[in-house]
Design a protein around this motif. Sequence first.
Motif, PDB file in Angstrom:
ATOM      1  N   ASP A  61       0.824  -1.214   0.000  1.00 37.92           N
ATOM      2  CA  ASP A  61       0.000   0.000   0.000  1.00 37.92           C
ATOM      3  C   ASP A  61       0.860   1.267   0.000  1.00 37.92           C
ATOM      4  O   ASP A  61       0.489   2.270  -0.605  1.00 37.92           O
ATOM      5  N   TYR A  77       0.518   3.824  -3.068  1.00 33.76           N
ATOM      6  CA  TYR A  77      -0.170   5.084  -2.753  1.00 33.76           C
ATOM      7  C   TYR A  77       0.720   6.213  -2.272  1.00 33.76           C
ATOM      8  O   TYR A  77       0.272   7.346  -2.164  1.00 33.76           O
ATOM      9  N   GLN A  78       1.999   5.918  -1.968  1.00 36.48           N
ATOM     10  CA  GLN A  78       2.825   6.991  -1.421  1.00 36.48           C
ATOM     11  C   GLN A  78       4.097   7.289  -2.194  1.00 36.48           C
ATOM     12  O   GLN A  78       4.747   8.296  -1.935  1.00 36.48           O
ATOM     13  N   GLN A 111      -3.631   8.216  -6.432  1.00 38.69           N
ATOM     14  CA  GLN A 111      -3.223   8.510  -5.067  1.00 38.69           C
ATOM     15  C   GLN A 111      -4.058   9.615  -4.413  1.00 38.69           C
ATOM     16  O   GLN A 111      -3.767  10.041  -3.291  1.00 38.69           O
ATOM     17  N   ALA A 126      -5.502   8.791  -0.898  1.00 41.69           N
ATOM     18  CA  ALA A 126      -4.394   8.559   0.035  1.00 41.69           C
ATOM     19  C   ALA A 126      -3.690   9.868   0.391  1.00 41.69           C
ATOM     20  O   ALA A 126      -3.253  10.052   1.524  1.00 41.69           O
ATOM     21  N   ARG A 127      -3.578  10.764  -0.602  1.00 44.01           N
ATOM     22  CA  ARG A 127      -2.916  12.046  -0.323  1.00 44.01           C
ATOM     23  C   ARG A 127      -3.780  12.931   0.582  1.00 44.01           C
ATOM     24  O   ARG A 127      -3.264  13.660   1.427  1.00 44.01           O
TER      25      ARG A 127
END
Lengths: 166, 284
Positions: B78, B82-83, B273, B276-277
């Motif tokens: 993840d 996502y990062q 993303q 997530a951001r």
Amino acid sequence: MVTTASTSRGLDLIWQALETVCDPEIPALTVIELGIIADAWIDNGRVTIQMCPTFSGCPALDIMQSQIKAAVQGAGFDDVTVAVVFDPPWTSDRITPEGLRKLKQFGLAPPVRCSGVVREDMLHNVACPFCDSKNTTLESIFGPTLCRAIHYCNNCLQSFEQFKPV
Amino acid sequence: MIYSKTIDLMDPVRLPVIDLLYRLADDGLIIGHRNSEWTGLGPAMEEDIAFSNMAQDKMGHALAMYNLLHEMGEPEPDVLVYQRREEEFRCCSLVVLECFDESARTADSPLSNNPTRDSLLAHGDWAIALVRQFFFSAGDEVRFAALAESTFAPLAALARKFRGEIKYHTMHDEAMLQRLGRGTTKSGQRIQTAVDALWPHALGMFEPTNHDKVLVQSGICPLESELCDAWRESVEPLLRKSGIDVPAKANPIYGGRSGKHSPELTALLDDLQKVARLDPGAKW
């Protein structure tokens, strides 16, 4: 590792527990009949179950993992680990004869044996699970889930799905 | 030497393997994302379902490889999806290519206000999607056939699993290529145009890296140029069989394998993303 009488009894309990866990998308089949249990052992009271995924992108993987863990814990084991492994790779050949029979009963044409190598002829003139006719047409090699292809029976005039050989 | 477990990989083999896994996992994630963009918009229901299935398969491959990376000490899947920033991705340009034109992406465009399906399709070129998928799956087939014999056992195991699934992709892609290549004059022209445009990007799947030598010497992965040759031996006859001309000598488009990407990836990651951001701890 020496198998003592108690380990052997423990393994029996584990396999019995596994027989109660079914595929969430094909509830007629147990995880054992589906052939996804690669191995199971007890070491100093710690249980390890290895499961091999049917299809890499199978969305039911997490659910099956936690259901397997819960079932084995329910059989009296506290320390249970369920690991996803790719060795051995799951192939449709791992479905047991009983599993194949149950698939057909469920309305899914069972996969032909393929020894892990798919050929196009395995997808044509598949026997209809409803009327057994081979006068059928492949409609799509993809279906509503990763494991299913779609066919049409020209004999009884119904669509049916096939569990894909892989 | 056989590397049975991840802990068997020491320097100088360890970092090249990690790099290889990032390349293949990122390819899988990004083409999975691109193919999923056609869900609900496929030109025929069977193609909608085909692209959705193939997207799911490739996401599954990506996840399996991200999990292997995590076993080797890299962050959790993840976090990787996502990062990571754009320059940390190792995908090739072929998978990043956008099928929907620019006007489909702007705030003023119909896409932002529940447009009709026809309007959306007017902004999307499915010929690009299909030819890209055909080139990619042919590459996948060649790549994972080679990796099934890798001395790094965990990767060989993944390759053996992936191959059966990829077979369904190549069956689909070859059949559609033929149908459209030899369909009508218009369909043949659209496929030819897409093939000509995508060819340099496809060659970029096999961009050489500084890690190739170590990977070859250790028996983990063959030379990129060898894989490219095998890929051409596979796709060129299929193109001809479909009435499509094989593009003349072209310069491959490189850069993806070292983190140099087009703005199309920036936009893709903005999309992927987004949640997530906004909320880094979010679970869904």
